[in-house]
Design an enzyme around this catalytic site. Structure first.
Site, PDB file in Angstrom:
ATOM      1  N   CYS A  50       2.924   1.569  11.749  1.00 32.62           N
ATOM      2  CA  CYS A  50       4.128   2.172  11.185  1.00 32.62           C
ATOM      3  C   CYS A  50       4.764   3.168  12.142  1.00 32.62           C
ATOM      4  O   CYS A  50       5.928   3.497  12.010  1.00 32.62           O
ATOM      5  CB  CYS A  50       3.818   2.858   9.869  1.00 32.62           C
ATOM      6  SG  CYS A  50       3.081   1.718   8.735  1.00 32.62           S
ATOM      7  N   GLY A  58       0.842  -1.200   0.000  1.00 31.85           N
ATOM      8  CA  GLY A  58       0.000   0.000   0.000  1.00 31.85           C
ATOM      9  C   GLY A  58       0.873   1.244   0.000  1.00 31.85           C
ATOM     10  O   GLY A  58       0.577   2.239  -0.662  1.00 31.85           O
ATOM     11  N   SER A 108      -4.013  -2.630  -0.381  1.00 34.74           N
ATOM     12  CA  SER A 108      -2.975  -3.522   0.118  1.00 34.74           C
ATOM     13  C   SER A 108      -3.607  -4.847   0.527  1.00 34.74           C
ATOM     14  O   SER A 108      -4.653  -4.871   1.179  1.00 34.74           O
ATOM     15  CB  SER A 108      -2.290  -2.872   1.327  1.00 34.74           C
ATOM     16  OG  SER A 108      -1.325  -3.738   1.851  1.00 34.74           O
ATOM     17  N   ALA A 109      -2.956  -5.953   0.167  1.00 35.66           N
ATOM     18  CA  ALA A 109      -3.570  -7.277   0.380  1.00 35.66           C
ATOM     19  C   ALA A 109      -3.578  -7.722   1.838  1.00 35.66           C
ATOM     20  O   ALA A 109      -4.490  -8.429   2.262  1.00 35.66           O
ATOM     21  CB  ALA A 109      -2.838  -8.328  -0.458  1.00 35.66           C
ATOM     22  N   HIS A 110      -2.565  -7.283   2.611  1.00 29.12           N
ATOM     23  CA  HIS A 110      -2.480  -7.872   3.964  1.00 29.12           C
ATOM     24  C   HIS A 110      -3.506  -7.310   4.943  1.00 29.12           C
ATOM     25  O   HIS A 110      -3.589  -7.765   6.086  1.00 29.12           O
ATOM     26  CB  HIS A 110      -1.048  -7.789   4.516  1.00 29.12           C
ATOM     27  CG  HIS A 110      -0.602  -6.437   4.977  1.00 29.12           C
ATOM     28  ND1 HIS A 110      -0.588  -6.091   6.305  1.00 29.12           N
ATOM     29  CD2 HIS A 110      -0.141  -5.366   4.298  1.00 29.12           C
ATOM     30  CE1 HIS A 110      -0.118  -4.853   6.415  1.00 29.12           C
ATOM     31  NE2 HIS A 110       0.153  -4.396   5.216  1.00 29.12           N
ATOM     32  N   THR A 159       9.986  -8.415 -12.380  1.00 35.57           N
ATOM     33  CA  THR A 159       9.214  -9.660 -12.450  1.00 35.57           C
ATOM     34  C   THR A 159       8.223  -9.695 -11.293  1.00 35.57           C
ATOM     35  O   THR A 159       8.565  -9.406 -10.153  1.00 35.57           O
ATOM     36  CB  THR A 159      10.169 -10.872 -12.416  1.00 35.57           C
ATOM     37  OG1 THR A 159      11.046 -10.748 -13.533  1.00 35.57           O
ATOM     38  CG2 THR A 159       9.395 -12.182 -12.520  1.00 35.57           C
ATOM     39  N   GLN A 166      -7.405   0.921   4.129  1.00 32.34           N
ATOM     40  CA  GLN A 166      -8.240   0.449   5.247  1.00 32.34           C
ATOM     41  C   GLN A 166      -9.692   0.257   4.832  1.00 32.34           C
ATOM     42  O   GLN A 166     -10.454  -0.404   5.538  1.00 32.34           O
ATOM     43  CB  GLN A 166      -8.185   1.440   6.420  1.00 32.34           C
ATOM     44  CG  GLN A 166      -6.850   1.488   7.131  1.00 32.34           C
ATOM     45  CD  GLN A 166      -6.496   0.184   7.838  1.00 32.34           C
ATOM     46  OE1 GLN A 166      -7.343  -0.688   8.072  1.00 32.34           O
ATOM     47  NE2 GLN A 166      -5.223   0.037   8.174  1.00 32.34           N
TER      48      GLN A 166
HETATM   49  N1  PLP Z   1      -2.346   3.381   4.068  1.00 32.04           N
HETATM   50  C1  PLP Z   1      -3.072   3.074   5.151  1.00 32.04           C
HETATM   51  C2  PLP Z   1      -4.302   3.866   5.458  1.00 32.04           C
HETATM   52  C3  PLP Z   1      -2.682   2.029   5.991  1.00 32.04           C
HETATM   53  O1  PLP Z   1      -3.394   1.747   7.077  1.00 32.04           O
HETATM   54  C4  PLP Z   1      -1.514   1.306   5.652  1.00 32.04           C
HETATM   55  C5  PLP Z   1      -1.030   0.225   6.542  1.00 32.04           C
HETATM   56  O2  PLP Z   1      -1.090   0.322   7.754  1.00 32.04           O
HETATM   57  C6  PLP Z   1      -0.797   1.661   4.505  1.00 32.04           C
HETATM   58  C7  PLP Z   1      -1.249   2.699   3.736  1.00 32.04           C
HETATM   59  C8  PLP Z   1       0.438   0.940   4.097  1.00 32.04           C
HETATM   60  O3  PLP Z   1       0.160  -0.303   3.528  1.00 32.04           O
HETATM   61  P1  PLP Z   1       1.336  -1.404   3.472  1.00 32.04           P
HETATM   62  O4  PLP Z   1       1.479  -1.939   4.869  1.00 32.04           O
HETATM   63  O5  PLP Z   1       0.851  -2.425   2.499  1.00 32.04           O
HETATM   64  O6  PLP Z   1       2.552  -0.708   3.009  1.00 32.04           O
END
Ligand code: PLP
Length: 382
Positions: free
Chosen positions: A322, A69, A196-198, A234, A176
């Protein structure tokens, strides 16, 4: 274990890991190869791209897989600003994820003028401020769809309308939002959207950026022909396959799962409010991801609460994964007007697919006890 940190990441759904394992066992070809081994893998990628595009009401050719993401956010912002050298202004909000805020700070160092739209006490952006901030030099507006810490949902449709009247592209970070609310790029009116997949029971290290056809943007990674030459390298084939499957599962489960999670969250919210005093709920009362709960516990340090809960195998967070561990209090909570000590007393509980009624009952038993104990200790120390 009771996992209440689904906004940080989610457990991989067994159906996703099964599909990925099967794929890895049977497919090693390079999707760019022209012989059947490669073509077969390419077919899997097309299937996944179709799955993601369907979830957004987009076209397959408008989906670009990325490494996260965060990368999608970087790609969108830098790609658009680089494509508009005559326009050196960028508008975003004060409650974005670090993936946006740190990209903005990087751009500022390179001479881009960044305007941060403020938010009200619920975390909703000030639309009048946004309108005033637009100039002929504005290259991009990027406002997140739903906030990761307090869940507040932004009026993206209105923002996109304002931007469209002035011919400015709009990006939204929907990392989110996916799976937690309906997403349709045409209904929202956005030009770029990050995923984002996770966060949706898929694997880590795979994301996607939706780019509306015709948007002027420069490639993010230069090299081979992958991702229509926009993001070379790739492909993370197993990750993409897992992402596609995770999105397919979301569609299959539909609103039923969302309603179940929201009901559990509401029960948890009410229960905490009934059982614990001197608290504050952070986030919009209505326009919010209902599975995201953020509470301040006056007089306490969030980290102490988090660690005490962890001894009971209950996992929550103090905010964005983060920025976890950073000394400073959350910029999001600061932006909604919380004093630093109140912000530092805040805990986020985010629910997901694998939470149960039993989880909620256990938390409602343990959390009030923990808060009472910590408050007693801190009173003794005073
Ligand atoms: N944007 C938002 C709103 C998020 O909550 C997150 C992850 O916490 C991200 C971006 C970043 O995604 P990724 O963990 O895949 O880098």
């Amino acid at each position: 274990m009771i996992y209440l940190d689904n906004n940080a990441t989610t457990p991989v759904d067994p159906a996703v890991s099964e599909k990925m394992c099967q794929f890895l066992k049977e497919n090693f070809g390079n999707p760019s190869s022209l012989y059947p081994l490669g073509k077969q893998v390419n077919k899997f990628l097309t299937e996944a791209r179709e799955s993601v595009s369907k979830a957004l009401g987009a076209e397959r050719s408008e989906i670009f897989f990325t490494g996260s993401g965060t990368e999608s956010d970087n790609f969108a912002i830098r790609g658009i600003l680089d494509a508009h050298p005559g326009q050196n202004e960028f508008i975003t909000s004060s409650i974005e994820h670090p993936a946006i805020l740190y990209t903005a700070a990087y751009l500022e160092k390179r001479g881009i003028k960044v305007t941060y739209v403020p938010v009200d006490e619920y975390g909703t952006i000030d639309l009048d401020f946004l309108k005033q901030a637009i100039t002929p030099k504005t290259a991009l507006i990027s406002i997140m769809l739903a906030n990761n810490e307090i869940g507040t949902i932004q009026p993206i449709k209105k923002i996109a309308k304002i931007a469209k009247e002035r011919n400015i592209p709009v990006h939204t970070d929907a990392v989110q939002a996916l799976g937690k609310m309906d997403l349709d790029v045409n209904d929202l009116g956005v030009d770029l959207l990050s995923l984002s997949a996770h966060k949706i029971y898929g694997p880590k290290g795979i994301g996607a950026l939706y780019i509306r056809k015709g948007t002027q943007i420069v490639p993010f990674i230069h090299g081979g022909h992958q991702e229509s030459e926009m993001r070379a390298g790739t492909e993370n084939t197993a990750g993409i396959v897992g992402f596609g499957e995770a999105v397919r599962l979301l569609r299959e489960k539909g609103n039923k799962e969302k309603k179940r999670i929201e009901k559990l969250a509401e029960e948890l919210k009410k229960g905490v409010e009934e059982r614990v005093d001197k608290i504050r709920f952070n986030g919009h009362p209505k326009t919010r991801l209902k599975g995201t709960l953020n509470f301040s516990f006056y007089g306490l340090e969030a980290e102490a609460i988090l660690l005490a809960l962890a001894t009971k195998e209950i996992y929550v967070s103090t905010g964005s994964a983060c920025s976890e561990g950073e000394e400073e209090s959350s910029p999001v909570l600061k932006a909604i007007g919380l004093e630093p000590d109140v912000a530092r007393s805040s805990i986020r509980m985010s629910l997901g697919r694998f939470n149960t009624e039993e989880d909620i009952q256990t938390v409602l038993k343990e959390l009030p006890e923990i808060i009472n104990n910590l408050r007693e200790i801190s009173e003794e120390e005073e």
